[in-house]
Design a protein around this motif. Sequence first.
Motif, PDB file in Angstrom:
ATOM      1  N   TYR A   6    -117.995 -16.055 -50.197  1.00 28.81           N
ATOM      2  CA  TYR A   6    -118.354 -14.884 -49.401  1.00 28.81           C
ATOM      3  C   TYR A   6    -117.234 -13.850 -49.312  1.00 28.81           C
ATOM      4  N   ALA A   7    -116.009 -14.253 -49.598  1.00 32.39           N
ATOM      5  CA  ALA A   7    -114.919 -13.278 -49.511  1.00 32.39           C
ATOM      6  C   ALA A   7    -114.933 -12.352 -50.718  1.00 32.39           C
ATOM      7  N   VAL A  54    -121.474  -9.519 -49.351  1.00 32.06           N
ATOM      8  CA  VAL A  54    -122.791  -9.134 -48.844  1.00 32.06           C
ATOM      9  C   VAL A  54    -122.527  -8.151 -47.711  1.00 32.06           C
ATOM     10  N   PRO A  55    -123.436  -7.195 -47.489  1.00 28.98           N
ATOM     11  CA  PRO A  55    -123.169  -6.201 -46.460  1.00 28.98           C
ATOM     12  C   PRO A  55    -122.810  -6.866 -45.122  1.00 28.98           C
ATOM     13  N   ALA A  56    -121.806  -6.305 -44.470  1.00 25.36           N
ATOM     14  CA  ALA A  56    -121.371  -6.786 -43.158  1.00 25.36           C
ATOM     15  C   ALA A  56    -121.746  -5.736 -42.109  1.00 25.36           C
ATOM     16  N   HIS A  57    -121.486  -6.058 -40.842  1.00 23.94           N
ATOM     17  CA  HIS A  57    -121.784  -5.119 -39.759  1.00 23.94           C
ATOM     18  C   HIS A  57    -121.266  -3.711 -40.064  1.00 23.94           C
ATOM     19  N   ALA A  58    -120.021  -3.640 -40.538  1.00 29.06           N
ATOM     20  CA  ALA A  58    -119.382  -2.334 -40.738  1.00 29.06           C
ATOM     21  C   ALA A  58    -120.065  -1.513 -41.825  1.00 29.06           C
ATOM     22  N   ASP A  59    -120.813  -2.175 -42.704  1.00 34.23           N
ATOM     23  CA  ASP A  59    -121.462  -1.462 -43.812  1.00 34.23           C
ATOM     24  C   ASP A  59    -122.795  -0.848 -43.415  1.00 34.23           C
ATOM     25  N   VAL A  60    -123.301  -1.214 -42.253  1.00 35.83           N
ATOM     26  CA  VAL A  60    -124.668  -0.834 -41.901  1.00 35.83           C
ATOM     27  C   VAL A  60    -124.652   0.020 -40.639  1.00 35.83           C
ATOM     28  N   GLU A  61    -125.132   1.250 -40.763  1.00 32.13           N
ATOM     29  CA  GLU A  61    -125.080   2.165 -39.622  1.00 32.13           C
ATOM     30  C   GLU A  61    -126.459   2.347 -39.015  1.00 32.13           C
ATOM     31  N   TYR A  75    -117.687 -12.289 -53.134  1.00 29.21           N
ATOM     32  CA  TYR A  75    -119.032 -11.757 -53.354  1.00 29.21           C
ATOM     33  C   TYR A  75    -119.401 -11.109 -52.031  1.00 29.21           C
ATOM     34  N   GLU A 121    -123.058  -5.958 -54.350  1.00 29.36           N
ATOM     35  CA  GLU A 121    -123.329  -7.308 -54.827  1.00 29.36           C
ATOM     36  C   GLU A 121    -123.264  -7.423 -56.341  1.00 29.36           C
ATOM     37  N   GLY A 135    -134.020  -5.870 -42.908  1.00 31.22           N
ATOM     38  CA  GLY A 135    -133.354  -6.853 -43.758  1.00 31.22           C
ATOM     39  C   GLY A 135    -133.429  -6.485 -45.225  1.00 31.22           C
ATOM     40  N   VAL A 161    -130.982  -3.634 -45.853  1.00 27.27           N
ATOM     41  CA  VAL A 161    -129.582  -4.080 -45.888  1.00 27.27           C
ATOM     42  C   VAL A 161    -129.277  -4.750 -47.230  1.00 27.27           C
ATOM     43  N   MET A 162    -130.193  -5.574 -47.708  1.00 27.48           N
ATOM     44  CA  MET A 162    -129.971  -6.207 -49.004  1.00 27.48           C
ATOM     45  C   MET A 162    -129.986  -5.161 -50.128  1.00 27.48           C
TER      46      MET A 162
END
Lengths: 754, 175
Positions: free
Chosen positions: A681-682, A686-693, A684, A665, A653, A656-657
């Motif tokens: 949220y649109a 924050v990392p989404a699923h697609a941003d995190v490998e 600003y 951000e 976590g 990711v932040m």
Amino acid sequence: MNAPHKVGIGTPLARVDGADKVTGRAKYAAEYAVPGLLYGVAVPARIAKGRIASIDAAAARAVPGVVEVMTHENRPKQAWLDHSWKDELSIPGDPFKALHDDRILFAGQPIALVIAETFEAARFAASLVEIDYEAEAHNVDFDTSLGEKFLPAKGMRRNTYHPPKARGDAGTAFDAAALKLSGEYRLATEHHNPMEMHASTVEWRGDGKITVYDKVQGSQNTQAYLAGAFKLSKKDVRVVNAYVGGGFGSGLRPQWQVQLATMGAILLERSVRVVMTRQQMFYHAHRPECTYEIRLGAEHTGKLTSIYGDATTSTSRFENNMEDIVTWGMMNYDCPNAEGHYTIAPRDTYTSADMRAPGAATGMALFEIAIDEMAYEAKVDPLEFRMVNYSETEAMNQVPFTSKALREAYREGAERFGWSERAPEPRSMKEGRELIGWGVATGMWDAQFSKTSARARLSANGDLEVASASSDIGTGTYTVMTQVAADTLGLSPDRITARLGDSDLPAAPVEGGSWAAASTGAAVQLACRSVAEKLFKAADEVEDRPLWGAKSIDDLDFVDGEMVLKSDPTKRVSLTDAMRAGGLDVIEVEETAKPGLSDMVSMARKARNTHSAVFVEVRVDEELDQVRVTRVVNAVAAGRIINPRTARSQILGGVVMGIGMALHEETFIDRALGRWMNHNYAEYHVPAHADVEDIDVIFVDEPDPEVTPLGVKGLGEIGIVGTAAAVANAIYHATGKRIRSLPITIDKLLEVAP
Amino acid sequence: MNDAVTIDRAAALRVAASPIATLPLSLTINGEARTLEVEPWTTLLDLLRDKLDLTGTKKGCDHGQCGACTVLIDGRRINSCLKLAVTLDGAEVTTIEGLGQPGELHPLQAAFIEHDAFQCGYCTPGQICSAQGLINEGHAKDRQDVREQMSGNLCRCGAYTNIADAVLDAMEKQA
């Protein structure tokens, strides 16, 4: 005979609150069904500074279902003195008091609460409240506010603020340095954005008694705060925060929705719920914007000779929020000359606040970019550069650490990541249309401990309840408590119930600062040991006294619901038999864990810190400059790990932040209107699923019996520290473009020629 | 604030004071047929949470930006905050409460626990309903597909890698 199966400290137990969370049974602040509930919707100020000239609530009041429009003119009485509004984590200044008077201190300030029988009616009516303002000139721009930057006088500083302590002569050493680097580094304003919006359901129980279901990180903090602010008796205020949908610091202090809901309930003598909208969530706590001037001097070998830092962060005009920004670099590196300065700059917004690793997340991220730059200047591998300047002691205060396994973290992280395969030249690794970059950075955070009480209650049937007023904001505290209790008393976790998040429970501080596991865990262990002692005494009454010869509970193993003589494991007494023999229906004890306990040496003489080494791979589209973080290895030295499964999640976590901090951000403010522009949220991101490998977490071995009673250092924050710098450094390695301002958005990369 | 707009106060007052009539609505929620009277401005999300005490469905933004309110309508995932309840007459709604309960967990719920695919738990019901919708759609073949097609569900605790593990695990078991 099989070895007894024991769940305890170090077991990767699945979260004990997991079933409640995945089935929707876990209740959050806005989800308690309360009879006769009214819904309050706040009306935000449209100007950033000035006063309310008049309020016309006629149209709002005409809406069927509207019960009241509460403003500064008709609100119930509030405490007059600022002192009465202080909470556990208050900072110097005047705490914000909603509906206090006609003054407007920031855009989005709640200036009325429309209360109705339904949420829809309240929301509609809130849009009809007409307000005339007398506006005054405001400033919300950080760069403009730097003209007013200041260092508060000693009494007006946060008591958690540590002034930088200079050593040697940084100026002279810099002038004489063979290699020099200087630059301005920046971090944008960020918002915590926990998924659950701040919410309070205030249940009116009659006779001035209320139960407050609050989205906050400390139930007893809200309890004392509401009692002080609204002149209530503390015993008439119960606060429940059994489940908290994320905090990251935004709920350290009670937020304004709880003021509004409580005032509404007092005014109408009815139950009232107030939930901030996602947009309103931007008009309270946020991470301060930061500018950080860094100058480094070094020898050709890469040995640092001078560190100079001067940082300013944003605050409001009514409170002094201060962070330790420049101290982290000064503490972390062996360098004979170091000097730091720090100021805050006021602007007409809500007060900035602690957000995950306050100060360190910002300070280390920016400093570690500068360190990377200096490594390139010296033509030394960035990881090697950190080894060359490794400090065995806490370099700013010149004290030893209770433990520091950062060297091991560098080594194990590098090995897992494959750092030795790295081509040193920037822009030298490529696959397809993507440039590949590898970066490294260091993380550092405090290992803190806070006075905490816990209760243990063992029933005659062998069921155990452990309880503390601390909170679990997703951190795993319920699970950690269960494990510590299971470990101490040798019980199966399914016989144990952990309770948290209720001001009626034994005293605990606000959950934050990564101290909850160490502190609540220690308190639970103390309470369970007291239970064990009572059981041991009761065992004396068991026929034939099987445990004869044991002098204390230290001569016993507690396993599978039994006390077993260490010297002769055939001699055993079950906990339930001992209770029966001792004539005990229940054993209930409360204990308090305090700093300075048992083996903890004096807090001042040693530094207590977690460390981390973060390795990042990015892939950057050569033409579009789009950045993907494809691989992260975060090697963490954080003492003893109670639960490897939930501990790993804490670090995931944080990482990711940290990716969000590096790439996404940023809250933009409209200088003319004084309002946050991308307050949703649109916009600003924050990392989404697609941003995190792919994220790999390593906990390096770091036994440390001195740091806290359980040897635990805490993990809530260390995961973010350093991550953003490692991403920035990887982007430089991929592209040859050095960006000193976070987040590194595409526009910044496109502006720079490779 | 906005000088360009002038409001006829009397007209505004008349509109404001008009009562809101309710409309009849028949829904099947988690297998149970319900006949309701609903105000037309009530979203499915607020109906579930405020009127039916089905608070497993979460409100994270009320603007269709975060996915916390995801439920299944006739097997398809939607953001319940963007759907007015009265438009769903005759629909079959499945919320997290209908997927499984402690003791009889849905495979996705069990996988989320096993993979520690949540921390605070607030986005979790939406993630799980969305994952079931994704499985029903049948387009996701691998991890990258899962990551892409789950991107409407934000998780501020950053449990993404564990969520992907849990979804892939459950996909295999449901295949």
